[in-house]
Structures are given as C-alpha cells and as structure tokens.
Write a protein that holds these residues in place. Structure first.
Motif, PDB file in Angstrom:
ATOM      1  N   ALA A 158     -41.154 -18.472 -10.644  1.00 44.66           N
ATOM      2  CA  ALA A 158     -41.988 -18.993  -9.867  1.00 44.66           C
ATOM      3  C   ALA A 158     -43.505 -19.076 -10.230  1.00 44.66           C
ATOM      4  O   ALA A 158     -44.071 -20.012 -10.109  1.00 44.66           O
ATOM      5  CB  ALA A 158     -41.762 -19.216  -8.487  1.00 44.66           C
ATOM      6  N   SER A 159     -43.789 -17.967 -11.014  1.00 42.68           N
ATOM      7  CA  SER A 159     -45.140 -17.742 -11.241  1.00 42.68           C
ATOM      8  C   SER A 159     -45.594 -18.186 -12.572  1.00 42.68           C
ATOM      9  O   SER A 159     -46.797 -17.979 -12.806  1.00 42.68           O
ATOM     10  CB  SER A 159     -45.440 -16.296 -11.037  1.00 42.68           C
ATOM     11  N   VAL A 160     -44.900 -18.946 -13.275  1.00 43.62           N
ATOM     12  CA  VAL A 160     -45.178 -19.315 -14.648  1.00 43.62           C
ATOM     13  C   VAL A 160     -46.168 -20.381 -14.439  1.00 43.62           C
ATOM     14  O   VAL A 160     -46.213 -21.274 -13.479  1.00 43.62           O
ATOM     15  CB  VAL A 160     -43.968 -19.987 -15.108  1.00 43.62           C
ATOM     16  N   ASP A 161     -47.087 -20.254 -15.277  1.00 46.92           N
ATOM     17  CA  ASP A 161     -48.270 -21.328 -15.342  1.00 46.92           C
ATOM     18  C   ASP A 161     -47.754 -22.702 -15.909  1.00 46.92           C
ATOM     19  O   ASP A 161     -47.364 -22.550 -17.015  1.00 46.92           O
ATOM     20  CB  ASP A 161     -49.457 -20.664 -15.995  1.00 46.92           C
ATOM     21  N   VAL A 162     -47.975 -23.647 -15.443  1.00 47.36           N
ATOM     22  CA  VAL A 162     -47.710 -24.966 -16.010  1.00 47.36           C
ATOM     23  C   VAL A 162     -48.967 -25.735 -16.476  1.00 47.36           C
ATOM     24  O   VAL A 162     -49.850 -25.455 -15.684  1.00 47.36           O
ATOM     25  CB  VAL A 162     -47.074 -25.877 -14.603  1.00 47.36           C
ATOM     26  N   LYS A 163     -48.796 -26.429 -17.428  1.00 47.03           N
ATOM     27  CA  LYS A 163     -49.726 -27.062 -18.054  1.00 47.03           C
ATOM     28  C   LYS A 163     -49.278 -28.350 -18.480  1.00 47.03           C
ATOM     29  O   LYS A 163     -48.103 -28.681 -18.644  1.00 47.03           O
ATOM     30  CB  LYS A 163     -50.287 -26.479 -19.699  1.00 47.03           C
TER      31      LYS A 163
END
Length: 79
Positions: A37-42
């Motif tokens: 859930a903590s993955v950074d989305v770009k």
C-alpha cells in the motif's frame, strides 16, 4: 502519492482500508510486481487489480490529492 490513497482518490476502490487490504493480500500489482500500500505511484505506472476472477488493468495518467467524482475517470485509462 501512496498506492492505497491513489486507488481511493481515483475511485478504483471505494475505501482506503479496502485498498490497503487488497494490497496486503497481493491482489494489486504495479508495473508487473506485487505492490504494498505504501508504494509511490507516478504517471505512466500500470496498476493491475484482481477482483475475484476479474482483472482490471489501468495506466496512471495523473496524480492529484483530491478530485471530484465526475473527474476521477481522468486520472487513469483502462488498458
């Protein structure tokens, strides 16, 4: 932006806690890898979500903190 928050803001998943649980269960993939859930989305990322037997695959077009309901569709594009 965190993955769980993006899924909620874009209305792909209704609640952030549900998005969190989906990530913990390994049902969400970002760019072909299981994602927490903590993955950074770009912009440009490809998110794949499994809802039972159905799989939804989208490409991130925009990342915004808040969006009106009718503008949420502009944050991603189905693949």
């Amino acid at each position: 932006m965190r993955l769980d928050k993006y899924l909620k803001v874009s209305r792909l998943i209704k609640r952030r806690t549900v998005a969190n649980e989906a990530c913990d269960a390994g049902r969400v993939m970002v760019n072909g890898r299981p994602a927490k859930a903590s993955v950074d989305v770009k912009c440009g990322d490809v998110i794949e979500i499994q809802f039972g037997t159905k799989t939804v695959k989208v490409e991130v077009l925009s990342v915004q903190e808040t969006v009106k309901k009718d503008e949420a569709q502009e944050l991603f594009q189905y693949l």
